[in-house]
Write an enzyme that holds these catalytic residues in place. Structure first.
Site, mmCIF file in Angstrom:
data_model
loop_
_atom_site.group_PDB
_atom_site.id
_atom_site.type_symbol
_atom_site.label_atom_id
_atom_site.label_comp_id
_atom_site.label_asym_id
_atom_site.label_seq_id
_atom_site.Cartn_x
_atom_site.Cartn_y
_atom_site.Cartn_z
ATOM 1 N N THR A 144 0.828 -1.204 0.000
ATOM 2 C CA THR A 144 0.000 0.000 0.000
ATOM 3 C C THR A 144 0.864 1.256 0.000
ATOM 4 O OG1 THR A 144 -1.547 1.295 1.336
ATOM 5 C CG2 THR A 144 -0.264 -0.343 2.509
ATOM 6 N N SER A 179 -1.234 3.235 10.722
ATOM 7 C CA SER A 179 -2.168 2.365 11.463
ATOM 8 C C SER A 179 -1.483 1.010 11.644
ATOM 9 C CB SER A 179 -3.473 2.166 10.682
ATOM 10 O OG SER A 179 -3.258 1.317 9.562
ATOM 11 N N TYR A 181 -2.688 -1.707 10.716
ATOM 12 C CA TYR A 181 -2.856 -2.381 9.410
ATOM 13 C C TYR A 181 -1.709 -2.006 8.466
ATOM 14 C CZ TYR A 181 -3.876 -2.123 4.487
ATOM 15 O OH TYR A 181 -3.733 -2.150 3.132
ATOM 16 N N HIS A 182 -1.498 -0.666 8.303
ATOM 17 C CA HIS A 182 -0.448 -0.243 7.366
ATOM 18 C C HIS A 182 0.917 -0.776 7.816
ATOM 19 C CE1 HIS A 182 -3.525 2.810 6.073
ATOM 20 N NE2 HIS A 182 -2.987 2.558 4.895
ATOM 21 N N LYS A 185 1.722 -4.226 6.556
ATOM 22 C CA LYS A 185 2.206 -4.256 5.170
ATOM 23 C C LYS A 185 3.706 -3.944 5.109
ATOM 24 C CE LYS A 185 -1.729 -4.680 2.697
ATOM 25 N NZ LYS A 185 -1.989 -5.632 1.619
ATOM 26 N N ALA A 238 -12.946 6.756 2.048
ATOM 27 C CA ALA A 238 -13.555 8.094 2.058
ATOM 28 C C ALA A 238 -14.353 8.326 0.775
ATOM 29 C CB ALA A 238 -12.470 9.156 2.220
HETATM 30 N N1 USQ Z 1 -11.498 10.022 5.667
HETATM 31 C C1 USQ Z 1 -12.372 11.084 5.719
HETATM 32 N N2 USQ Z 1 -13.700 10.807 5.817
HETATM 33 C C2 USQ Z 1 -14.211 9.544 5.859
HETATM 34 C C3 USQ Z 1 -13.313 8.454 5.784
HETATM 35 C C4 USQ Z 1 -11.955 8.729 5.695
HETATM 36 O O1 USQ Z 1 -11.964 12.243 5.667
HETATM 37 O O2 USQ Z 1 -15.435 9.391 5.972
HETATM 38 C C5 USQ Z 1 -10.043 10.277 5.510
HETATM 39 C C6 USQ Z 1 -9.126 9.558 6.485
HETATM 40 O O3 USQ Z 1 -8.972 10.280 7.687
HETATM 41 C C7 USQ Z 1 -7.838 9.468 5.674
HETATM 42 C C8 USQ Z 1 -8.311 9.434 4.224
HETATM 43 O O4 USQ Z 1 -9.676 9.807 4.235
HETATM 44 O O5 USQ Z 1 -7.066 10.615 5.847
HETATM 45 C C9 USQ Z 1 -8.177 8.081 3.568
HETATM 46 O O6 USQ Z 1 -8.891 7.128 4.323
HETATM 47 P P1 USQ Z 1 -9.593 5.892 3.586
HETATM 48 O O7 USQ Z 1 -10.434 5.177 4.591
HETATM 49 O O8 USQ Z 1 -10.234 6.347 2.325
HETATM 50 O O9 USQ Z 1 -8.339 5.015 3.128
HETATM 51 P P2 USQ Z 1 -7.191 4.326 3.984
HETATM 52 O O10 USQ Z 1 -7.522 4.159 5.414
HETATM 53 O O11 USQ Z 1 -5.940 5.077 3.658
HETATM 54 O O12 USQ Z 1 -7.144 2.850 3.395
HETATM 55 C C10 USQ Z 1 -7.504 2.520 2.045
HETATM 56 C C11 USQ Z 1 -7.748 1.023 1.986
HETATM 57 C C12 USQ Z 1 -6.458 0.285 2.323
HETATM 58 C C13 USQ Z 1 -5.339 0.743 1.421
HETATM 59 C C14 USQ Z 1 -5.178 2.252 1.464
HETATM 60 C C15 USQ Z 1 -4.243 2.764 0.423
HETATM 61 O O13 USQ Z 1 -8.782 0.658 2.892
HETATM 62 O O14 USQ Z 1 -6.655 -1.105 2.165
HETATM 63 O O15 USQ Z 1 -4.117 0.159 1.824
HETATM 64 O O16 USQ Z 1 -6.472 2.868 1.176
HETATM 65 S S1 USQ Z 1 -3.414 4.215 0.986
HETATM 66 O O17 USQ Z 1 -4.443 5.197 1.383
HETATM 67 O O18 USQ Z 1 -2.613 4.692 -0.070
HETATM 68 O O19 USQ Z 1 -2.656 3.833 2.177
#
Ligand code: USQ
Length: 401
Positions: A144, A179, A181-182, A185, A238
């Site tokens: 990731t 996190s 989770y991260h 990885k 998000a």
């Molecule tokens: N966020 C909001 N509002 C929401 C949900 C999330 O502002 O309702 C924010 C979070 O605080 C964060 C960002 O959106 O700053 C991204 O969160 P996300 O839930 O869209 O994505 P993330 O937790 O980063 O995880 C997702 C996948 C994961 C993958 C990762 C790639 O669930 O499996 O590894 O994206 S990356 O983001 O490049 O790490």
């Protein structure tokens, strides 16, 4: 090519299996259905109605005349994996069989341990099974972009040249994941790199951004092939959540300032990237890292894009800044490289189009299936327990002290 898709019933795994099968590769899906079980735990389900895997596979076989084989079991079960490797003799293995939610891993101690044990043990099992039964096989591992975190310098693809006290070296890029989770990885990446070094295995670690979208060239052929669409506070990203919120007139839940920036990729590009990786294997002993995303946006930019797209569909949507349940930098520099997959021939799609043909349209179509109670965030990084998402239900009387 003979290719195993580990986690082939999941959001990325199913479209990947279909795409590779359509391209004439011989596919074996391995899955233990843990993703579907987690929906039961969380009291949620995919917004889109998804068929059981057996129906999906049969539908594809009837449509295409192509067979996808299935082995039901866990990558964490070594004897099972040994049988799979001996029986199928894979040339490539695509490894999606991991827990993939940052909020899930932050619910409490049990979920952090479950995420790290599952992911790290599964990948280690796989590395040992490859070494023992398929030493020349190419591992394509889904990592990731979140492994890098939010550094104040450009993000390279896996490695960086460092000059220190008059000497220089090319070293693994420093990782600052956000996190448990991260972090799992990151630990996987280290284990894979080490296994390549000591055993001469070959591996491609794809540091993927946030994947979005529902359809692919194969999935559009029949409703029974439909992919999942998660929007709940734990597994919904998000972007998915914003699309669903727009579809029901709920304010878009931007956490904190909204300057948090991520790389993004359409699921149609994900499946193309996997095929590009498969047909360009590294040499024995080589550990290759490629950053797999096509565009990057801040969370606020995403919310604005969804608001504008919804307006074109006649929907008025508001943006609401809610207190950030995560611990993360909300305003930061972000300049990651992504040239390796483009150099191999990836033709990117863009969110501006996908919002209409693979996201908002799907959210609107299935909005009656939505469970409003799973929208509000319930996992806070600062808490060591988050009872609203922990194991809160007991059979019979709840133990009391
Ligand atoms: N966020 C909001 N509002 C929401 C949900 C999330 O502002 O309702 C924010 C979070 O605080 C964060 C960002 O959106 O700053 C991204 O969160 P996300 O839930 O869209 O994505 P993330 O937790 O980063 O995880 C997702 C996948 C994961 C993958 C990762 C790639 O669930 O499996 O590894 O994206 S990356 O983001 O490049 O790490």
């Amino acid at each position: 090519m003979r290719i195993i898709v580990l986690g082939g019933d999941g959001y990325c795994g199913w479209p990947t299996a279909l795409h590779l099968s359509d391209r004439g590769h011989e596919i074996l899906i391995v899955d233990d259905f843990s993703r579907r079980r987690i929906d039961y735990e969380l009291g949620t389900e995919s917004l889109t109605p998804i068929e059981i895997l057996h129906t999906r596979i049969k539908t594809w076989q009837n449509l295409s005349g192509r067979r996808i084989q299935l082995a039901v079991g866990s990558v964490n079960d070594y004897e099972f994996m040994a049988d799979v490797m001996r029986g199928f003799a894979p040339e490539s293995i695509v490894h999606y069989a991991e827990l993939r939610s940052a909020p899930y891993s932050m619910i409490d101690r049990q979920h952090a341990i479950q995420t790290q044990l599952h992911n790290i043990e599964g990948t280690l099992n796989l590395l040992y099974a490859m070494k023992e039964f398929a030493g020349d096989c190419h591992l394509i591992k889904l990592g990731t972009m979140g492994e890098y975190g939010q550094p104040n310098i450009d993000i390279e693809e896996g490695f960086i040249e460092v000059h220190h006290n008059g000497r220089s070296d090319i070293l693994p890029y420093p990782m600052q994941p956000g996190s448990f989770y991260h972090l799992s990885k990151v630990h996987d990446s280290q284990n894979i790199m080490f296994a390549c070094k000591i055993w001469g295995l070959r591996a491609t670690d794809l540091h993927q951004g946030v994947v979005y979208g529902t359809i692919t060239d194969q999935i559009v052929l029949d409703d029974r092939l439909l992919n999942r669409f998660d929007y709940d506070d734990v597994y919904g990203t998000a972007l998915n959540r914003f699309c669903v919120q727009a579809a029901i007139g709920h304010p878009l839940t931007v956490y904190g300032k909204g300057g948090q920036t991520r790389g993004f990729i359409d699921i149609r590009d994900t499946v193309s990237c996997i095929e590009l990786a498969a047909i360009h294997p590294p040499r024995p002993g080589q550990y290759l890292v490629m950053n797999q995303f096509t565009e990057h946006f801040s969370v606020m930019e995403l919310a604005q894009k969804v608001t504008e797209a919804a307006a074109k569909l006649g929907r008025v949507v508001e943006i609401e800044k809610v207190p950030n349940p995560r611990v993360e930098t909300e305003d930061h520099y972000y300049n990651p490289k992504n040239t390796k997959l483009l150099d191999l021939g990836l033709q990117p799609r863009y969110l501006s189009q996908s919002l209409f043909d693979s996201l908002l349209n799907i959210a609107v179509k299935y909005r009656d299936r939505l469970k409003p109670e799973v929208i509000a965030p319930k996992v806070n990084w600062r808490n060591v327990t988050n009872p609203e998402r922990g194991h809160q239900f007991f059979i019979g009387a709840k133990p009391e002290r």
